[in-house]
Design a protein around this motif. Structure first.
Motif, PDB file in Angstrom:
ATOM      1  N   LEU A 174      53.461 -25.405   2.945  1.00 43.81           N
ATOM      2  CA  LEU A 174      52.355 -24.864   2.118  1.00 43.81           C
ATOM      3  C   LEU A 174      51.074 -24.571   3.311  1.00 43.81           C
ATOM      4  N   ASP A 175      50.585 -23.291   3.178  1.00 43.54           N
ATOM      5  CA  ASP A 175      49.401 -22.970   4.061  1.00 43.54           C
ATOM      6  C   ASP A 175      49.676 -23.555   5.534  1.00 43.54           C
ATOM      7  N   PRO A 176      50.836 -23.297   6.243  1.00 42.80           N
ATOM      8  CA  PRO A 176      51.105 -23.795   7.385  1.00 42.80           C
ATOM      9  C   PRO A 176      50.205 -23.438   8.532  1.00 42.80           C
ATOM     10  N   SER A 191      42.854 -22.781  -1.900  1.00 42.32           N
ATOM     11  CA  SER A 191      42.117 -23.097  -0.506  1.00 42.32           C
ATOM     12  C   SER A 191      43.066 -23.630   0.253  1.00 42.32           C
ATOM     13  N   HIS A 192      42.726 -23.738   1.480  1.00 36.14           N
ATOM     14  CA  HIS A 192      43.602 -24.677   2.478  1.00 36.14           C
ATOM     15  C   HIS A 192      43.814 -26.069   1.883  1.00 36.14           C
ATOM     16  N   HIS A 193      42.370 -26.579   1.757  1.00 40.68           N
ATOM     17  CA  HIS A 193      42.634 -27.924   1.512  1.00 40.68           C
ATOM     18  C   HIS A 193      42.759 -28.357   0.271  1.00 40.68           C
ATOM     19  N   SER A 197      42.253 -19.454   2.008  1.00 34.39           N
ATOM     20  CA  SER A 197      42.126 -20.427   3.197  1.00 34.39           C
ATOM     21  C   SER A 197      41.296 -20.006   3.970  1.00 34.39           C
ATOM     22  N   ARG A 198      40.449 -20.733   4.560  1.00 33.21           N
ATOM     23  CA  ARG A 198      39.659 -20.575   6.075  1.00 33.21           C
ATOM     24  C   ARG A 198      40.416 -21.138   7.306  1.00 33.21           C
ATOM     25  N   ALA A 199      41.442 -21.634   7.209  1.00 31.23           N
ATOM     26  CA  ALA A 199      41.982 -22.227   8.231  1.00 31.23           C
ATOM     27  C   ALA A 199      42.724 -21.123   9.155  1.00 31.23           C
ATOM     28  N   GLY A 233      56.131 -29.484   3.784  1.00 29.86           N
ATOM     29  CA  GLY A 233      54.873 -29.978   4.471  1.00 29.86           C
ATOM     30  C   GLY A 233      53.723 -28.986   4.268  1.00 29.86           C
ATOM     31  N   HIS A 234      52.454 -29.597   4.305  1.00 35.13           N
ATOM     32  CA  HIS A 234      51.282 -28.977   3.957  1.00 35.13           C
ATOM     33  C   HIS A 234      50.412 -28.882   5.310  1.00 35.13           C
ATOM     34  N   SER A 235      50.033 -27.726   5.829  1.00 36.32           N
ATOM     35  CA  SER A 235      49.066 -27.789   6.737  1.00 36.32           C
ATOM     36  C   SER A 235      49.837 -28.374   8.273  1.00 36.32           C
ATOM     37  N   TYR A 236      49.250 -29.646   8.633  1.00 41.90           N
ATOM     38  CA  TYR A 236      49.639 -30.219   9.975  1.00 41.90           C
ATOM     39  C   TYR A 236      51.125 -30.655   9.598  1.00 41.90           C
TER      40      TYR A 236
END
Length: 279
Positions: free
Chosen positions: A143-145, A258-260, A230-232, A118-121
C-alpha cells in the motif's frame, strides 16, 4: 496521566473501534517481544499486516472487517516503532535485521504460506521479506510503498523532519494536513495521532531501495496499490517503475487517496481490491 499512558489509552481506544473480536498476543523474538493483534477464524488463510511508521497495529480498524470472513488476521506492532512491541533484544541495524525479526515471528506463529500486506514503511519491510523468503509467502500487497521502486520526495522528507526531530501535537497535525489535505475524519484516530507526539520508539531503520535485479527476480504474486494524491513520492514514476521492475505485478492507483490516509479514510475500494486479489 503520563505521556505513555495517554498514548496507550489512545491506542486501546482505536482497537475498540475494530468491528471484530481481537486478541493481543506477545510473541518472543531475538529482537524483543512483538505485540500481534489476532482475529478471524482459526482455519482462515493467514494474513500478516504491517503498518506504516508510527501507525501501529491499531491502524487497520477500517480494513479488518472485510478481511476476517476468509482470513486469520495477524496485525503487528513493528519492532522498534511505536506500540506494544518491546525492543529489548538484538539491535536493528538494517533491512536484514527486520527480515530476521519477521522470520522469527513467522516461526513462532507457524505462518508459512501467509499473505503479507504492508503500508509505507511496513510495505518496504514486506517487500524486503518477499525478496528474502518468497517460499514462506502466499501473496504480497503493498500500500503506497515507500523507497521500494522510486525514492521519496524531498518535499515530503522536509515537511516530515520537524515532526521526527521535535514532535509536538501541532506538528503532527500540520504534517498530516499537508499530506492529506485535512484532519482525519475519525475523531478516535485523530486523538491517536495526536498521542504519538509524545510516544517513544527505539529504532526506525533507514530505508534503502532494493536492487533492480532482486526485484525482477521476485516470484511472489504482488498487488501494488498507490495513492493518487500521495506526496511521499512521484506517483506516476512509482507506478511506471513498479510495472517495469515487477512485470508480473498488478499495479493500481487509488483515486482520491493520500499516502497517510490510504488505510483509514477511504477503505471501501481498497478493501475490495485487496479481497479480490487474495481470493
Amino acid at each position: 496521566m503520563g505521556d505513555e499512558a495517554v498514548f496507550f489509552a489512545a491506542y486501546d481506544a482505536v482497537l475498540r473501534r475494530w468491528p471484530v473480536e481481537v486478541r493481543g498476543v506477545d510473541v518472543p523474538t531475538p529482537y524483543g517481544s512483538t505485540r500481534v493483534q489476532v482475529c478471524g477464524p482459526e482455519d482462515g488463510v493467514p494474513i500478516v499486516l504491517l503498518p506504516g511508521g508510527g501507525a501501529t497495529s491499531a491502524v487497520w480498524f477500517a480494513n479488518v472487517g472485510d478481511l476476517v470472513p476468509g482470513h486469520r488476521v495477524y496485525a503487528v506492532d513493528l519492532m522498534g516503532d511505536f506500540g506494544r512491541s518491546v525492543h529489548d533484544g538484538a539491535p536493528l541495524r538494517g533491512a536484514g535485521d527486520l527480515v530476521a525479526w519477521l522470520d522469527a515471528l513467522f516461526d513462532e506463529l507457524g505462518l508459512d504460506g501467509a499473505h503479507l500486506c504492508g503500508h509505507s514503511y511496513g510495505a518496504w519491510i514486506a517487500l524486503n521479506y518477499a525478496l528474502h523468503a518468497p517460499q514462506r509467502l502466499g501473496r504480497l500487497v503493498l500500500l503506497d510503498p515507500t523507497s521500494c521502486f522510486v525514492g521519496m520526495s524531498p518535499r515530503y522528507l522536509m515537511h516530515g523532519l520537524p515532526t521526527l526531530l521535535k514532535p509536538t501535537v501541532e506538528r503532527v497535525r500540520a504534517f498530516h494536513r499537508w499530506e492529506t489535505g485535512g484532519d482525519p475524519e475519525d475523531p478516535v484516530w485523530r486523538a491517536f495521532l495526536d498521542s504519538t507526539a509524545t510516544a517513544r520508539r527505539s529504532k526506525v531503520v533507514a530505508m534503502r531501495r532494493p536492487k533492480a535485479q532482486d526485484l525482477r527476480a521476485c516470484t511472489v504474486p504482488t498487488l501494488v496499490l498507490l495513492a493518487e494524491h500521495s506526496r511521499a513520492h512521484d506517483v506516476p514514476r512509482a507506478a511506471a517503475a513498479a510495472r517495469r521492475l515487477l512485470p508480473e505485478a498488478s499495479v493500481v492507483t487509488l483515486s482520491q487517496a493520500s499516502h497517510h490516509s490510504i488505510p483509514t479514510e477511504r477503505p471501501a475500494e481498497l478493501n475490495r481490491l485487496v479481497a479480490e486479489f487474495l481470493a
